[in-house]
Write a protein that holds these residues in place. Structure first.
Motif, PDB file in Angstrom:
ATOM      1  N   GLY A   1     -23.442  22.327  18.301  1.00 50.63           N
ATOM      2  CA  GLY A   1     -22.200  22.065  17.576  1.00 50.63           C
ATOM      3  C   GLY A   1     -21.367  23.324  17.523  1.00 50.63           C
ATOM      4  O   GLY A   1     -21.885  24.415  17.252  1.00 50.63           O
ATOM      5  N   VAL A   2     -20.074  23.195  17.784  1.00 53.26           N
ATOM      6  CA  VAL A   2     -19.203  24.373  17.845  1.00 53.26           C
ATOM      7  C   VAL A   2     -18.628  24.705  16.474  1.00 53.26           C
ATOM      8  O   VAL A   2     -18.850  25.805  15.948  1.00 53.26           O
ATOM      9  CB  VAL A   2     -18.062  24.154  18.861  1.00 53.26           C
ATOM     10  N   LYS A   3     -17.910  23.759  15.887  1.00 55.37           N
ATOM     11  CA  LYS A   3     -17.271  24.032  14.598  1.00 55.37           C
ATOM     12  C   LYS A   3     -18.274  24.065  13.446  1.00 55.37           C
ATOM     13  O   LYS A   3     -18.142  24.866  12.522  1.00 55.37           O
ATOM     14  CB  LYS A   3     -16.184  22.993  14.318  1.00 55.37           C
ATOM     15  N   MET A   4     -19.242  23.161  13.505  1.00 57.32           N
ATOM     16  CA  MET A   4     -20.238  23.062  12.432  1.00 57.32           C
ATOM     17  C   MET A   4     -21.627  23.083  13.056  1.00 57.32           C
ATOM     18  O   MET A   4     -22.308  22.050  13.123  1.00 57.32           O
ATOM     19  CB  MET A   4     -20.024  21.780  11.627  1.00 57.32           C
ATOM     20  N   PRO A   5     -22.091  24.237  13.553  1.00 61.14           N
ATOM     21  CA  PRO A   5     -23.397  24.282  14.213  1.00 61.14           C
ATOM     22  C   PRO A   5     -24.521  23.932  13.249  1.00 61.14           C
ATOM     23  O   PRO A   5     -24.432  24.169  12.044  1.00 61.14           O
ATOM     24  CB  PRO A   5     -23.498  25.740  14.678  1.00 61.14           C
ATOM     25  N   ARG A   6     -25.591  23.345  13.796  1.00 61.88           N
ATOM     26  CA  ARG A   6     -26.738  22.983  12.980  1.00 61.88           C
ATOM     27  C   ARG A   6     -27.998  23.120  13.811  1.00 61.88           C
ATOM     28  O   ARG A   6     -27.964  23.109  15.037  1.00 61.88           O
ATOM     29  CB  ARG A   6     -26.594  21.575  12.420  1.00 61.88           C
ATOM     30  N   LEU A   7     -29.117  23.237  13.115  1.00 57.17           N
ATOM     31  CA  LEU A   7     -30.411  23.354  13.771  1.00 57.17           C
ATOM     32  C   LEU A   7     -31.051  21.978  13.859  1.00 57.17           C
ATOM     33  O   LEU A   7     -31.196  21.288  12.845  1.00 57.17           O
ATOM     34  CB  LEU A   7     -31.310  24.316  12.990  1.00 57.17           C
ATOM     35  N   GLY A   8     -31.433  21.572  15.065  1.00 58.89           N
ATOM     36  CA  GLY A   8     -32.076  20.283  15.255  1.00 58.89           C
ATOM     37  C   GLY A   8     -33.510  20.297  14.745  1.00 58.89           C
ATOM     38  O   GLY A   8     -34.170  21.343  14.708  1.00 58.89           O
ATOM     39  N   THR A   9     -34.005  19.111  14.420  1.00 62.40           N
ATOM     40  CA  THR A   9     -35.362  18.993  13.880  1.00 62.40           C
ATOM     41  C   THR A   9     -36.414  19.487  14.873  1.00 62.40           C
ATOM     42  O   THR A   9     -37.353  20.204  14.507  1.00 62.40           O
ATOM     43  CB  THR A   9     -35.655  17.528  13.496  1.00 62.40           C
ATOM     44  N   GLY A  10     -36.273  19.097  16.142  1.00 59.65           N
ATOM     45  CA  GLY A  10     -37.242  19.515  17.145  1.00 59.65           C
ATOM     46  C   GLY A  10     -37.329  21.025  17.273  1.00 59.65           C
ATOM     47  O   GLY A  10     -38.428  21.603  17.352  1.00 59.65           O
ATOM     48  N   ASP A  11     -36.179  21.686  17.285  1.00 61.61           N
ATOM     49  CA  ASP A  11     -36.166  23.151  17.386  1.00 61.61           C
ATOM     50  C   ASP A  11     -36.745  23.782  16.127  1.00 61.61           C
ATOM     51  O   ASP A  11     -37.462  24.794  16.201  1.00 61.61           O
ATOM     52  CB  ASP A  11     -34.739  23.646  17.619  1.00 61.61           C
ATOM     53  N   ALA A  12     -36.421  23.197  14.971  1.00 62.10           N
ATOM     54  CA  ALA A  12     -36.955  23.749  13.723  1.00 62.10           C
ATOM     55  C   ALA A  12     -38.482  23.695  13.721  1.00 62.10           C
ATOM     56  O   ALA A  12     -39.166  24.672  13.400  1.00 62.10           O
ATOM     57  CB  ALA A  12     -36.397  22.994  12.527  1.00 62.10           C
ATOM     58  N   LEU A  13     -39.042  22.546  14.115  1.00 61.25           N
ATOM     59  CA  LEU A  13     -40.494  22.387  14.122  1.00 61.25           C
ATOM     60  C   LEU A  13     -41.160  23.327  15.129  1.00 61.25           C
ATOM     61  O   LEU A  13     -42.296  23.764  14.932  1.00 61.25           O
ATOM     62  CB  LEU A  13     -40.852  20.939  14.456  1.00 61.25           C
ATOM     63  N   ALA A  14     -40.438  23.639  16.213  1.00 60.75           N
ATOM     64  CA  ALA A  14     -41.010  24.482  17.267  1.00 60.75           C
ATOM     65  C   ALA A  14     -40.841  25.974  16.989  1.00 60.75           C
ATOM     66  O   ALA A  14     -41.385  26.801  17.734  1.00 60.75           O
ATOM     67  CB  ALA A  14     -40.374  24.123  18.604  1.00 60.75           C
ATOM     68  N   SER A  15     -40.084  26.329  15.961  1.00 60.48           N
ATOM     69  CA  SER A  15     -39.847  27.758  15.688  1.00 60.48           C
ATOM     70  C   SER A  15     -41.160  28.477  15.403  1.00 60.48           C
ATOM     71  O   SER A  15     -42.088  27.924  14.820  1.00 60.48           O
ATOM     72  CB  SER A  15     -38.889  27.911  14.505  1.00 60.48           C
ATOM     73  N   LEU A  16     -41.237  29.735  15.836  1.00 53.27           N
ATOM     74  CA  LEU A  16     -42.468  30.517  15.736  1.00 53.27           C
ATOM     75  C   LEU A  16     -42.486  31.397  14.496  1.00 53.27           C
ATOM     76  O   LEU A  16     -41.469  32.029  14.159  1.00 53.27           O
ATOM     77  CB  LEU A  16     -42.629  31.387  16.980  1.00 53.27           C
ATOM     78  N   HIS A  17     -43.662  31.463  13.864  1.00 57.36           N
ATOM     79  CA  HIS A  17     -43.814  32.275  12.660  1.00 57.36           C
ATOM     80  C   HIS A  17     -45.143  33.030  12.691  1.00 57.36           C
ATOM     81  O   HIS A  17     -46.182  32.442  13.032  1.00 57.36           O
ATOM     82  CB  HIS A  17     -43.745  31.387  11.412  1.00 57.36           C
ATOM     83  N   PRO A  18     -45.121  34.321  12.346  1.00 59.48           N
ATOM     84  CA  PRO A  18     -46.369  35.075  12.270  1.00 59.48           C
ATOM     85  C   PRO A  18     -47.073  34.744  10.953  1.00 59.48           C
ATOM     86  O   PRO A  18     -46.484  34.866   9.885  1.00 59.48           O
ATOM     87  CB  PRO A  18     -45.895  36.532  12.302  1.00 59.48           C
ATOM     88  N   VAL A  19     -48.315  34.315  11.038  1.00 60.68           N
ATOM     89  CA  VAL A  19     -49.012  33.843   9.840  1.00 60.68           C
ATOM     90  C   VAL A  19     -50.127  34.822   9.454  1.00 60.68           C
ATOM     91  O   VAL A  19     -51.134  34.931  10.165  1.00 60.68           O
ATOM     92  CB  VAL A  19     -49.615  32.443  10.069  1.00 60.68           C
ATOM     93  N   PRO A  20     -49.970  35.527   8.327  1.00 60.20           N
ATOM     94  CA  PRO A  20     -51.044  36.379   7.837  1.00 60.20           C
ATOM     95  C   PRO A  20     -52.021  35.549   6.988  1.00 60.20           C
ATOM     96  O   PRO A  20     -51.714  34.420   6.599  1.00 60.20           O
ATOM     97  CB  PRO A  20     -50.318  37.399   6.960  1.00 60.20           C
ATOM     98  N   PRO A  21     -53.189  36.125   6.673  1.00 63.07           N
ATOM     99  CA  PRO A  21     -54.060  35.466   5.691  1.00 63.07           C
ATOM    100  C   PRO A  21     -53.318  35.260   4.368  1.00 63.07           C
ATOM    101  O   PRO A  21     -52.364  35.982   4.064  1.00 63.07           O
ATOM    102  CB  PRO A  21     -55.219  36.465   5.537  1.00 63.07           C
ATOM    103  N   THR A  22     -53.737  34.278   3.589  1.00 65.56           N
ATOM    104  CA  THR A  22     -53.019  33.933   2.358  1.00 65.56           C
ATOM    105  C   THR A  22     -52.877  35.122   1.416  1.00 65.56           C
ATOM    106  O   THR A  22     -51.791  35.354   0.849  1.00 65.56           O
ATOM    107  CB  THR A  22     -53.749  32.783   1.632  1.00 65.56           C
TER     108      THR A  22
END
Length: 555
Positions: free
Chosen positions: A205-226
């Motif tokens: 989206g150009v004027k109102m960009p948004r993050l799609g659900t598929g991309d959000a779910l696929a985003s990478l996160h470094p996970v430390p122990p709790t």
């Protein structure tokens, strides 16, 4: 990255241009790399945590989206051995909370809009009730501990952890962390610099960009122990609070400096005796660096210098040999001679355009319209010429907008075309050029004797005898004259253009010739001090930026 050095230089980095924002990003970057504080050897590896979350998700009734494996070239940076990389869909439920018809929402329930969250800081600005807004569209219920992510215009960086049950608009997505995933840690992970850059690249989206659900779910996160997540959150919150405190202190300093600047300069403007003026100038001298504590403040000082100059409050009064009335008379005679010789067309003085003197000038000064202190007020050719690779410089707005006549990037026209243009308007050394289209004003003195031609966007003033072009330039660049330009723009039709007759009518405070020279010398001296102050500020900012660059390089 030497974290100890970073913490030692915290305040210095904060003073760099954009330093506070850079510090916040650096804190998150270090935290998500496991470099913000020493690792504990007692934590169980995060791999067991991911297995437990996966098992919990298998037991749940939620629909599990198939996620791709993580390739080594996807991982943006290395993490400690006890950490793991995971996709968001592996550690949290995304947008799985129930949708609710607005009629079913209690009137006293919390109703959250995207606009209620502050950009970048993610501070909650407003906690509105449903009854305050009377919603008409379906909302999403969220629970305590949900991470509320602004998927619309994600560059606004709005991520909030819910501290109460509520309902949100569709622009905010509830993310429910899996077991062992600390909500505040997930919030900070969603705000880290590298994930923001990645999200910007995949948003649609150009004027109102948004993050799609598929991309959000696929985003990478470094996970430390709790346990490590909790330690990270505690440290990040501590350092972010320090950033907030530094930011508040900076703003407080700016306000104090602004008040000091206003009171100091007001004392100059309102001084009525020589003793008061001397005292006021001493105060300026004593607080010079404080008054010019930023590049914007230095620009303000320059404006004040020019304002005081054209009010007769800048230079020490000296002997006057030539009354201004005689100067104006000699200019009128010179113009009559030019008309008689056919050099100048006889014209009717333009209307005053409602200009009135703003203040009382010294007794031996006069207010005079620009046309009465000039031999010529005109502009350049109204036709776009044919440009050539080499030839006569053709000056346009860009060549004077820096505050000086600059031939380094001019276009060129042929000598023949220049001669034709200059039959109407031939600039010469000692003329004053000004911007008459676009950025109004900005006068410069022609201090070069080389031939050149000018475009219609550039106005030309040839000062009359005994009118110092350097003083005229300062007068035209002063706030007094700029306020007259503002009146012109307020009229509507000339919002981005100075009509020549309007310009000819501009009122200029005119001192005697001897006083003009003294004013120019005083202004030149103070402008040199402003330049030195600005250079010192630039060096300071460059040094702070260099330190910030070094500290903010996580490699």
């Amino acid at each position: 990255m030497d974290t100890a050095t970073f913490l030692d230089d915290f305040a210095t980095i904060a003073d760099a241009p954009g330093g506070i924002d850079r510090l916040r990003d650096l804190i998150l970057d270090l935290a998500m790399r496991g470099e913000l504080m020493p690792q504990s050897g007692e934590d169980a590896p995060a791999s067991g945590l991911l297995d437990a979350i996966a098992e919990e998700f298998r037991k749940s009734t939620r629909r599990q989206k198939k996620l791709p494996g993580i390739e080594s070239d996807e991982v943006p940076f290395a993490v400690p051995a006890s950490w793991e990389w995971a996709r968001l869909g592996m550690i949290a439920s995304y947008n799985q909370r129930p949708k609710v018809d607005p009629s079913a929402i209690p009137g006293d329930a919390w109703l959250l809009d995207l606009q209620d969250i502050e950009k970048d800081t993610s501070r909650l600005l407003t906690r509105a009730k449903c009854s305050d807004r009377s919603p008409t569209s379906t909302k999403t219920r969220f629970e305590v501990g949900d991470v509320l992510f602004g998927k619309l215009r994600p560059y606004l960086n709005k991520v909030l952890v819910a501290d109460a049950v509520g309902y949100s608009t569709s622009e905010l997505v509830p993310i429910t962390p899996g077991p062992g995933i600390t909500p505040e840690w997930l919030r900070w992970s969603l705000k880290r610099p590298d994930i923001r850059r990645w999200i910007a690249g995949v948003s649609y989206g150009v004027k109102m960009p948004r993050l799609g659900t598929g991309d959000a779910l696929a985003s990478l996160h470094p996970v430390p122990p709790t346990a490590e997540q909790r330690r990270i959150v505690e440290k990040v919150n501590e350092l972010m609070a320090l950033c907030d405190d530094l930011e508040a202190r900076q703003e407080a300093r700016h306000q104090v400096t602004a008040r000091l600047r206003a009171s100091t300069l007001d004392a100059l403007a309102t001084a009525t005796t020589d003793d008061e003026l001397t005292t006021a100038w001493q105060r300026v001298h004593d607080n010079w660096e404080t008054l010019g504590s930023s590049s914007e403040a230095v620009d303000g000082l320059r404006d004040v210098v020019l304002d005081l100059a054209v009010r007769g409050r800048l230079s020490t009064r000296g002997p006057v040999d030539t009354p201004v009335s005689e100067v104006l008379g000699s200019i009128a005679q010179a113009k009559q001679s030019m008309v008689a010789e056919g050099v100048l067309k006889k014209t009717t003085p333009p209307a005053t355009n409602g200009y009135e003197p703003e203040y009382v000038v010294p007794d031996d000064w006069l207010w005079a319209p620009l046309h009465s202190i000039s031999l010529i007020v005109t502009d350049g050719t109204h036709q776009t010429p044919t440009y050539v690779d080499r030839g006569v410089p053709f000056v346009s707005i860009k060549d004077i907008s820096s505050g000086a006549l600059d031939f380094s990037d001019t276009k060129f026209i042929s000598e023949k075309e220049s001669e034709a243009i200059n039959r109407r308007c031939a600039p010469q050394q000692g003329d004053v050029l000004f911007c008459r289209i676009g950025t109004l004003g900005q006068a410069v003195v022609v201090d070069d004797d080389r031939p050149f031609s000018i475009f219609v966007s550039v106005g030309l003033i040839r000062p009359g005898p005994r009118i110092d072009p350097r003083y005229l330039r300062y007068a035209l660049n002063s706030p007094t004259t700029y306020r007259q330009y503002d009146k012109i723009k307020a009229g509507g039709s000339h919002a981005s253009k100075l009509n020549l007759n309007t310009m000819r009518s501009a009122l200029i405070p005119v001192p005697p010739p001897e006083e003009q020279v003294r004013i120019v010398e005083a202004v030149d001296e103070l402008m040199m001090l402003c330049d030195a102050l600005e250079a010192a500020l630039s060096d300071r900012d460059a040094a702070a930026s260099s330190l910030a660059d070094a500290a903010c390089d996580p490699a």
